[in-house]
Every structure is written in structure tokens, then in C-alpha cells.
Scaffold this motif. Sequence first.
Motif, PDB file in Angstrom:
ATOM      1  N   ARG A 130      33.462  59.672  47.100  1.00  0.00           N
ATOM      2  CA  ARG A 130      34.242  58.568  47.646  1.00  0.00           C
ATOM      3  C   ARG A 130      33.484  57.866  48.782  1.00  0.00           C
ATOM      4  O   ARG A 130      32.989  58.502  49.696  1.00  0.00           O
ATOM      5  N   GLU A 147      37.368  56.829  40.534  1.00  0.00           N
ATOM      6  CA  GLU A 147      37.998  55.515  40.609  1.00  0.00           C
ATOM      7  C   GLU A 147      36.993  54.581  41.254  1.00  0.00           C
ATOM      8  O   GLU A 147      36.460  54.865  42.334  1.00  0.00           O
ATOM      9  N   GLY A 176      37.455  56.801  44.751  1.00  0.00           N
ATOM     10  CA  GLY A 176      38.055  58.123  44.765  1.00  0.00           C
ATOM     11  C   GLY A 176      37.329  59.048  43.800  1.00  0.00           C
ATOM     12  O   GLY A 176      36.701  58.619  42.835  1.00  0.00           O
ATOM     13  N   SER A 366      43.036  58.244  46.216  1.00  0.00           N
ATOM     14  CA  SER A 366      42.656  56.844  46.044  1.00  0.00           C
ATOM     15  C   SER A 366      43.307  56.017  47.142  1.00  0.00           C
ATOM     16  O   SER A 366      44.478  56.222  47.473  1.00  0.00           O
TER      17      SER A 366
END
Length: 778
Positions: A130, A147, A176, A366
Motif C-alpha cells: 500500500r 487495490e 490496498g 482500502s
Amino acid sequence: MTERTTSLEQGLTAAEVQARIDAGQQNEPLPPLTRSTKQIFRDNLLTLFNLINVILGGLVFFTGSYKNLLFLGVIVMNTAIGIFQELRSKRQVDKLAILSAAKSQLLRDGQVTAHDQADIVQDEVIQVTRGDQLPVDGLVRETTGLEVDESQITGEADPVIKGVGDAIVSGSVILGGHGLIQATAVGHGSFIKQLARSAKSNRRTTSQLLTIINRIIKILTITIIPLGAALFISTLLRGESQTRAILGTVAAMVGMIPEGLVLLTSVALAAGAFTLGRHQVLVRELPAIEALARVDVLCLDKTGTITSGQLKFDHVEPWATASADKVTATLAQVVTAINDDNETAQALRTALGPTKVTATKVLPFSSARKWSGASFDGQSVVIGAPEFIYQTVPADLKQRIQQLAQQGFRVLVMARVSQLTTPKPTDPTTLGLILITDELRPHVKNTFGYFANQDVALKVISGDNPVTVASIADRAGIAGAQQLIDMSTVGTSPDYDQLVADYTVFGRVTPQQKAGLINAYQTAGHTVAMTGDGVNDLLAMRQSDCSIAMATGSEATKSLADFVLLESNFDAMIQVLNEGRRVINNIERVAALYLIKTMYSVALTLIFVFMSHSYPFEPIQLTPISSLMVGIPTFFLALQPDYTRITGRFMKQVMEIAVPAAICVVGYILVIDMLGTEFQLDFTVTSTLNVLMTGIISLNALLIAARPLNRFKIGLVAAMASLFVVCFLFAGKIFSLVNLLDWHLAMIYLPLMLSAYPVFIGLQNGLGKRVLSKIRWK
């Protein structure tokens, strides 16, 4: 896409890496933030104005009046100073850029090590997490649920879920999760050329000050050559000698060129970047110094700016009939299963330690979803903000969270759910409340107090509980901290304009809402800066007029920001704001002094095209005025502290100082021309008187531009006046000036000298205010 499958246990071997380097299958370094040394020399030397000056110097050389070439010495000196300052700034910025450059975690020979992005080769296995920004095109080989923000490629801000086998493009930001990416295209084969500032969808508007100056230069470029040609031809048609025509034309054209103004602006911005570099602040774009100087609203993300970003797990409060031990054990399992690396996850993992668990499904945290979860041992558990877990937060739970938030706790909910669905999980049942504490940054209260005193409004935009955020903001001394709102309650189409008018603290803000709030402040006429350190701040930082990132923040955030605080010390923001204001305020103040000469030179050229007399100056005679009344003093004035709020005074300063001064100069020169005709004074005498009166009026303008006066400024003006007198007394022959110690001449110039100040002030107060009253200054 590559056909080769690299081992996920070993990665590439050293021999394989070298083979790809030899084959040219290596990534390229990021474009530098600064111009190369060659470009700096080229851009400072090869300018239109320098070309015009060289041509004019050649014409003067042709006349044999070599002392009139002295104006070229001033040009050379100015250019040398500009090159020196920019090279000095370049060294500082480049050094800081190397220190802050993003590193990629590469799997080689079974070990994950940090490398520069330029070291990545074809088929490289890259470990991402991340906040990372992918420097090459790749293929997802392993993931716990990546993500990705691909907005810089697709234009869509919604996160994209990536699974094993999916392609991922360079410049993408990991929002994420974490995983392994195999490089499929590096160097020219990827989007690496667009990677620098890849998170910016649009370039910021150019500097207001530089825009105005460039507009002036553009107009002068069109004006100077035809005016000079017209003056030269008209002088020859009057029967003047070729030498006189050349010297008059050169004097007129040199006077029209505000070469020092361009230099002063570039030098001031470069010097500002150098000064900020010494305070461990990396400036990515010089115009950003001006943008920050104009900021009147500073939006803060709580974590990493108000607080240090060091989170501490306090305890778990069981909910309903759950036991504390069982809730704590479940929390340790879900934290291990998710295996996130954000600040909250790190604080929990440090406090609870690792545990054995096998997850069947994982959804990492997220910024858009604001929760994470995992399925293990036949159950699914989520951790996150209650507003984003429940369709409607139960009243008793909401009340308890409110109570804890008022105590300054950051409160997360752990809940058992039937399915890990998005955007909200299915059928959540609360297991417990996770209490986390934030610590304020040292001296943050004094820093915010300084901003408030400098008319910079502070707003807090955070993804955390608004009550918690407000409590921390209040502890930090931010005015209006109790004016708070929970942005999860405002619906899908909130009235952002009304929200920014009514509130100071915004909690539970999504990344899209952050950008909407920034846009609303801008719509209201504010210049907005945004500070942040996480990927949830990217959209807001992109929207802002000026963005500041912490060195401890994500690589994507740092690559986007205009300023990077390399020591993550928010106190450095005071220096950044002050340096920007000092640079811009001083440029706006002294710019009028450069434009006085430009204005009266243009006016005199137009007038003397139709006059029967020669242009009133020789090139050498402008040197004392250009150097002593403009060049030298403005250099010192540009270094003076001036931290007042920017008000866009450039044209206002010109109207208040330059226009009245230029009118005075033109008026006195025409009077001297008439007196010369009346008393049959030759050119050397009238030109000497013209230099005297022009210098005196310029001295008055310098005195006004230097306000507010202090001992240093008074001493500076007095020194320039003394040197100006010395030019007449001891350097008259050098500057083609006659001796003024003659009572016949004194009868002419003394009354003119005595009248100069009241005439100038009268014009300034009368004409200036009349014109200014008709103009709406922004």
C-alpha cells in the motif's frame, strides 16, 4: 508481455540480472527535477535580450566609443549571477532528490532488497504494498487482494481490484493490499516517460508573477526593434552623425530592456529553493514557492501532520457478551491474516504479536472502503470505521464510540460478518471496540498558532471519527475545532460550498470527498494547500494549488507533492511559507524599479523620433542609474524578510511607483531639453542634467519601494545616493558627465532638484490613486 516465468521464491539471479543489463533490458531513471548544467548555461546565455544586447554592443564597438560598451559588463555580471544561483540551487535540489528518491523492493537470489528504480530489469519480481507507485509495466504473480488507482491512465478515480494474472501499468498506485509483480516492460517499453509526476492529471497553472513578467517581455520583444529602427532612421534624417544615431538608439533600446527583472525573479526563486533545501525541504517545482506564498487555506490530514503518525494500541473493549480474552485473540488472528502494513495494522501487530492462522479470503484495508477483513476458521471478521461497516450504526454502539472519541481515542470496530462483500460487509455483529491513541507532533501548537497569526485558515480533513479528530485539533490549538461534521452522513451529492463555509473539522472523509472540499475552497476564491502522507490524500493533493508531503508518507504521495518535508518535521512549514512570501513580496516590490526605466525609455523613444534633438542619453550614462538605483539595491531588498500575506500587488506597485516616476523622468527631460535650447547648452551638459534628474527621481522611487524603512534600508538608500554623487564628482569622464560644480549650471539644476520630490509625490498621490480607484485589484 514476457513469456518467461520467474521463480517467486528466488526471483532473478545475479547472472540473469547482468544478462538483461547487457541486453539493454533495464529500466530508466526518473527525469531529474532540475535542468542540466548545459541547459542552465544555454538558457541563461542564449536569450533574446542577450542577443539584442550583443548586437547593440557590436554597433557601439563600430563607433569606437568603447566606454559605452560598459552596459555589456552589467549584462555579463547579471547572467553570471543567475547561472551561479541556479547551479547552487540545482546541487541542493539534486542532493535532496537522491535522498528522497523512491526505492523498489526487488526479489533477487531469494532475498528482497531495496534498489533504485533504474536498477529494475526485464522479468524482475517486485514486492509492492500500500502506497507504492509501480515504476514499470507488470503482471500480478501473487497477491492478497491488490487495490490499484489507475486514474492517471484511465481517468477513473475508482479503485481497481487486481488478481493473479492481471496486467498492471506503470504509474499505478497501490491503494490496498500487497503482492508480487513481475516486470513485463521496462524503459522505453513502458510508461516510464510519464512516470515523473504521474499522479498529476493536470499541470498546475503557471506562476502569476512569471506570467505577468513574461507578458511584459513578450510586448517589449515586439516593441523594441521597430522603435529602435525608427529612432535610428529619424536621427539620421535630422542630419545627426552616424555615431550619434547609433549611441542614441543603443541607449534607448538598452533602457527598454528590463533584463534585471527576469534575472531577479529566477534568482529569487532559485535562492528560495536553496534556502528551503538547507531546512530539509525538497522543492519539486519552483513556481510552487509562489503558489504556497499565496495560500490562505491550509488543509491538514490528521495522521502524519497534526499527529506524529506513531499510533499506539491501547486496549480492546469487548461488546455485548463477548469476553475480553476471546476478543483479543480474534483480533490478533484477523490482524495476522490480513497482514496489512499501514500505521494502524503495525500498531496492532506490535502490541498483539503474530499468531498462527490460515486465511481463505483477505480484503486488505482500502482508503475508499475504510475497512479490512479476512475469512479464517469458518468465520469472517472485519476491522474498520463503524460508519463504513454498518448500514446504520446501532444507537448504543454509536453513543459509546462518541464517548470514547471525546476522550481522544481513535475507535475502530471489530465485527463478525457473514460475507466479505463490498462496499460494506454483510450482516455485521460487533465483537469489540479497538482503542488507539495518537500523539501530537512536537511544537505543533506553536506552528498552528503562527499560521493563524499569518491569516492562514487551518482546516482538518481526515478519514477518522470527526469527534476524535476535533478533540486532537482542539488540543493542537486549531481555531473552530468544535465545528465538525461526519462526512459519511452527507449523502452522495453534498453541498460542498455550504460545508466549507460552516465547518472546520471534517471526519470520515473519503478520498473523493477530500478533493471535493478542496475544490469548494478554491471556488470560494481561496488558494489552498494540502498536506498529507497517505494514498487517501492523493486526490486532494492533486486538486490543491500546492501540495506538501511528509518523507514518511507513501512514495506515490511524495511523487505528487510540490514540497517534501524530508525530516517529516511539520515545523518546517513555517520556513516554507515565509520563504515563499519573502520571495514574492520582494519581487513585487522591486519590480516597479525595473519598469521605471523601461517605461520612460519607451516614452522618450516615441517622443524623440519626432523631436529635432538627439536622444537624451548615451549608453554609458545609464549605467549609474541602472546599477545604483535599481540593480544593486534590489538585490539587497530581495533578501529582506517580508512575511506579510500575498495580495497580488505586482501591477498595483507598478501603477503606484513606476508610472508616476516614469512620467516625472519624461517631464523633466523635456524641460531640460527646452532649457538647453533656451540657454544654448550642448548635448554633454543637457545629458548630464538628464542623468542627474533621472537618478534623483529613481532614488525617490527606491525610497518608496523600500518601505517600511529600517536602519539597513535607510543605510542602503544613503549609500546608493552617495555613490551616485561620487559618479559626478570623480567619475564624470568615465560616464560622459560634465562637472556640475558650476554656479551657472547650479542655477538650472538646483531648482529642478528641489522640485523633484514634491512633484513625484504629488503625481503619485494624484494620478496613482485616481487610476487605482478605477481598477479592481484581485
